[in-house]
Scaffold this motif. Sequence first.
Motif, PDB file in Angstrom:
ATOM      1  N   ARG A 253      18.030  55.813  32.418  1.00 15.57           N
ATOM      2  CA  ARG A 253      16.883  55.767  33.325  1.00 15.57           C
ATOM      3  C   ARG A 253      17.115  56.670  34.546  1.00 15.57           C
ATOM      4  O   ARG A 253      16.202  57.361  35.016  1.00 15.57           O
ATOM      5  CB  ARG A 253      16.616  54.321  33.768  1.00 15.57           C
ATOM      6  N   LYS A 254      18.341  56.670  35.045  1.00 18.15           N
ATOM      7  CA  LYS A 254      18.677  57.538  36.173  1.00 18.15           C
ATOM      8  C   LYS A 254      18.525  59.005  35.778  1.00 18.15           C
ATOM      9  O   LYS A 254      18.012  59.826  36.548  1.00 18.15           O
ATOM     10  CB  LYS A 254      20.103  57.247  36.641  1.00 18.15           C
ATOM     11  N   GLU A 255      18.965  59.340  34.554  1.00 13.97           N
ATOM     12  CA  GLU A 255      18.848  60.710  34.062  1.00 13.97           C
ATOM     13  C   GLU A 255      17.384  61.113  33.907  1.00 13.97           C
ATOM     14  O   GLU A 255      16.985  62.232  34.276  1.00 13.97           O
ATOM     15  CB  GLU A 255      19.580  60.844  32.731  1.00 13.97           C
ATOM     16  N   PHE A 256      16.573  60.218  33.356  1.00 18.29           N
ATOM     17  CA  PHE A 256      15.147  60.528  33.189  1.00 18.29           C
ATOM     18  C   PHE A 256      14.473  60.714  34.541  1.00 18.29           C
ATOM     19  O   PHE A 256      13.618  61.600  34.712  1.00 18.29           O
ATOM     20  CB  PHE A 256      14.443  59.422  32.398  1.00 18.29           C
ATOM     21  N   ASP A 257      14.841  59.885  35.518  1.00 17.89           N
ATOM     22  CA  ASP A 257      14.290  60.037  36.856  1.00 17.89           C
ATOM     23  C   ASP A 257      14.705  61.373  37.467  1.00 17.89           C
ATOM     24  O   ASP A 257      13.903  62.057  38.101  1.00 17.89           O
ATOM     25  CB  ASP A 257      14.754  58.890  37.760  1.00 17.89           C
ATOM     26  N   MET A 258      15.979  61.731  37.274  1.00 18.22           N
ATOM     27  CA  MET A 258      16.474  62.981  37.835  1.00 18.22           C
ATOM     28  C   MET A 258      15.729  64.181  37.248  1.00 18.22           C
ATOM     29  O   MET A 258      15.456  65.161  37.950  1.00 18.22           O
ATOM     30  CB  MET A 258      17.974  63.112  37.562  1.00 18.22           C
ATOM     31  N   ARG A 259      15.372  64.071  35.969  1.00 18.48           N
ATOM     32  CA  ARG A 259      14.626  65.153  35.317  1.00 18.48           C
ATOM     33  C   ARG A 259      13.119  65.044  35.555  1.00 18.48           C
ATOM     34  O   ARG A 259      12.352  65.841  35.023  1.00 18.48           O
ATOM     35  CB  ARG A 259      14.902  65.138  33.807  1.00 18.48           C
ATOM     36  N   GLN A 260      12.719  64.057  36.327  1.00 14.17           N
ATOM     37  CA  GLN A 260      11.313  63.841  36.670  1.00 14.17           C
ATOM     38  C   GLN A 260      10.444  63.692  35.413  1.00 14.17           C
ATOM     39  O   GLN A 260       9.353  64.262  35.295  1.00 14.17           O
ATOM     40  CB  GLN A 260      10.795  64.989  37.552  1.00 14.17           C
ATOM     41  N   ALA A 261      10.930  62.906  34.469  1.00 17.70           N
ATOM     42  CA  ALA A 261      10.188  62.658  33.236  1.00 17.70           C
ATOM     43  C   ALA A 261       8.961  61.812  33.520  1.00 17.70           C
ATOM     44  O   ALA A 261       9.042  60.810  34.236  1.00 17.70           O
ATOM     45  CB  ALA A 261      11.080  61.938  32.224  1.00 17.70           C
ATOM     46  N   ASP A 262       7.824  62.212  32.962  1.00 14.44           N
ATOM     47  CA  ASP A 262       6.649  61.355  33.043  1.00 14.44           C
ATOM     48  C   ASP A 262       6.352  60.706  31.690  1.00 14.44           C
ATOM     49  O   ASP A 262       5.392  59.955  31.554  1.00 14.44           O
ATOM     50  CB  ASP A 262       5.429  62.117  33.565  1.00 14.44           C
ATOM     51  N   ALA A 263       7.171  60.995  30.684  1.00 19.33           N
ATOM     52  CA  ALA A 263       7.130  60.303  29.398  1.00 19.33           C
ATOM     53  C   ALA A 263       8.489  60.518  28.730  1.00 19.33           C
ATOM     54  O   ALA A 263       9.114  61.565  28.916  1.00 19.33           O
ATOM     55  CB  ALA A 263       6.014  60.837  28.501  1.00 19.33           C
ATOM     56  N   VAL A 264       8.936  59.518  28.000  1.00 17.96           N
ATOM     57  CA  VAL A 264      10.197  59.621  27.256  1.00 17.96           C
ATOM     58  C   VAL A 264       9.914  59.225  25.816  1.00 17.96           C
ATOM     59  O   VAL A 264       9.370  58.142  25.562  1.00 17.96           O
ATOM     60  CB  VAL A 264      11.290  58.708  27.848  1.00 17.96           C
ATOM     61  N   PHE A 265      10.239  60.118  24.870  1.00 15.77           N
ATOM     62  CA  PHE A 265      10.046  59.794  23.464  1.00 15.77           C
ATOM     63  C   PHE A 265      11.396  59.799  22.758  1.00 15.77           C
ATOM     64  O   PHE A 265      12.188  60.733  22.896  1.00 15.77           O
ATOM     65  CB  PHE A 265       9.028  60.721  22.790  1.00 15.77           C
ATOM     66  N   ALA A 266      11.679  58.705  22.041  1.00 15.78           N
ATOM     67  CA  ALA A 266      12.998  58.481  21.452  1.00 15.78           C
ATOM     68  C   ALA A 266      12.972  58.755  19.958  1.00 15.78           C
ATOM     69  O   ALA A 266      12.001  58.440  19.261  1.00 15.78           O
ATOM     70  CB  ALA A 266      13.438  57.040  21.704  1.00 15.78           C
ATOM     71  N   PHE A 267      14.068  59.356  19.492  1.00 13.39           N
ATOM     72  CA  PHE A 267      14.235  59.647  18.068  1.00 13.39           C
ATOM     73  C   PHE A 267      15.547  59.024  17.621  1.00 13.39           C
ATOM     74  O   PHE A 267      16.619  59.407  18.076  1.00 13.39           O
ATOM     75  CB  PHE A 267      14.248  61.157  17.835  1.00 13.39           C
ATOM     76  N   GLN A 268      15.451  58.023  16.757  1.00 15.97           N
ATOM     77  CA  GLN A 268      16.618  57.304  16.226  1.00 15.97           C
ATOM     78  C   GLN A 268      17.072  57.964  14.934  1.00 15.97           C
ATOM     79  O   GLN A 268      16.262  58.276  14.063  1.00 15.97           O
ATOM     80  CB  GLN A 268      16.234  55.846  15.954  1.00 15.97           C
ATOM     81  N   LEU A 269      18.382  58.208  14.810  1.00 12.45           N
ATOM     82  CA  LEU A 269      18.880  58.756  13.549  1.00 12.45           C
ATOM     83  C   LEU A 269      20.349  58.414  13.372  1.00 12.45           C
ATOM     84  O   LEU A 269      21.056  58.057  14.320  1.00 12.45           O
ATOM     85  CB  LEU A 269      18.672  60.269  13.488  1.00 12.45           C
ATOM     86  N   ARG A 270      20.786  58.488  12.125  1.00 13.20           N
ATOM     87  CA  ARG A 270      22.198  58.295  11.788  1.00 13.20           C
ATOM     88  C   ARG A 270      22.657  59.380  10.820  1.00 13.20           C
ATOM     89  O   ARG A 270      23.659  59.221  10.127  1.00 13.20           O
ATOM     90  CB  ARG A 270      22.423  56.904  11.180  1.00 13.20           C
ATOM     91  N   ASN A 295       5.943  66.578  31.819  1.00 10.01           N
ATOM     92  CA  ASN A 295       7.368  66.762  31.523  1.00 10.01           C
ATOM     93  C   ASN A 295       7.889  65.655  30.611  1.00 10.01           C
ATOM     94  O   ASN A 295       8.722  64.846  31.011  1.00 10.01           O
ATOM     95  CB  ASN A 295       8.176  66.806  32.824  1.00 10.01           C
ATOM     96  N   PRO A 296       7.424  65.596  29.368  1.00  9.91           N
ATOM     97  CA  PRO A 296       7.970  64.610  28.432  1.00  9.91           C
ATOM     98  C   PRO A 296       9.399  64.994  28.037  1.00  9.91           C
ATOM     99  O   PRO A 296       9.679  66.165  27.754  1.00  9.91           O
ATOM    100  CB  PRO A 296       7.013  64.687  27.234  1.00  9.91           C
TER     101      PRO A 296
END
Length: 484
Positions: A253-270, A295-296
């Motif tokens: 969350r701190k990293e996303f705030d630092m990058r000024q993200a206004d959306a975060v989309f997650a990709f799960q993989l193995r 800035n997603p």
Amino acid sequence: MAQTIRAHFISTSTHLPLNLETAKIVTRRNQGIKIQTKPIYHFNLLTQSVVSQSMSASSPIKGSSMIRSSLIDPDGGSLVDLVVPESERALKRGEAESMPKVKLTKIDIEWVHVLSEGWANPLRGFMREDEYLQSLHFNCLRLSDGSVVNMSLPIVLAIDDNDKEAIDASPNVGLLGPNGDLVGILRSVQIYKHNKEERIARTWGTTAPGLPYVEEVIRLAGNWLIGGDLEVLEPVNYNDGLDHYRLSPRELRKEFDMRQADAVFAFQLRNPVHNGHALLMNDTRKRLLEMGYKNPILLLHPLGGFTKADDVPLDVRMEQHSKVLEDGILDPETTVVAIFPSPMHYAGPTEVQWHAKARINAGANFYIVGRDPAGMGHPVEKRDLYDPDHGKKVLSMAPGLEKLNILPFKVAAYDTVEKKMAFFDPSRAKNFLFISGTKMRNYARNGENPPDGFMCPGGWKVLVNYYKSLQAEEPGQPPDVLSA
């Protein structure tokens, strides 16, 4: 002046096809911002967002026309942090020395890690019986305020008869790591019966032999479960050269705030990232930009806990992922790569809810879901264990995930005309080549190259070198072929 906006998503029951049309935006100076948009995925109900502004130091606004939404709230409110403050650790250690002890397995430690950082928010420890039953039968927990959070996988600690007898009536228990080191304390404990058959049947939908997590963990576990409030004496580290990738929900969350993200989309993989995966991730960002987000940020979030023996090891996958960024297939400026510490169950639609729920706690408000998420081949029969489409359908209806926007996979395949990975076009189906995970890994094992444009050269070299190392370790023995 820094400002943050909290978005409240209004649900509907409409089931419509994928639609990523640009958002219609209305702004007012010094007032709320109202976003009216057609859903990204109507199953998950983003029909209208009403955004209200509140003061915050974490998300600067650079212009009144900029869409700004705060990171999605963690389940149950603020993130839990179960790691004991450094100033109190010596006292806690001394206290724990007099308690009865339970020895943890390597996979138990992974769950301690998950719990300690708030991935399972708002859980504060291994489940007591009421939490276990809610998770097992309802895939969710009802909190004291009446709200519901998703919790599709039981997070439990098993003990045997000897442990139960040693604990007796003690309210608190010390937890030892696999090497005998003191890891933590479980307080106000409750011990209850571990009905393995019921747990397996409800989690996996089958009791067929050969389920990896079942064989590795559950069948060998004790006949009792112990729940309680967890205190972890030190942050969990693995000292494998990858700990810098293991960012907690709070750190992300701190990293996303630092990058000024206004959306975060997650990709799960193995699995390794090929250019079809990258196409999907880059297309998702493009579509979010078309909606009006400025800035997603992509959270590329490989699973880092237990995986079955024939999966590509974590260190190899992380090296391959780094090459994908080095080769420019994904943009490092808009991508955060981190390790998700959870063990893997391969429990299909049940487990994919857990994967999505955990990313809410890390701040993601969009989640990409693919074909047969968290699934595997049937351990006995020659077929998929789960219907490949059920994962995304279940996510769209799962209790407690209403605030998360589900982005279903588009089908990507190798375009033999354009000589690159592209979204499948049924009108010229004969021009597309589907390269399965098994075929990809067979290429790498045999030292063959896939078609140009299937995977970045640097990433492919990592896989080839890995399979060569397996052959060197076992001369004359072909390495295991990984399941698709």
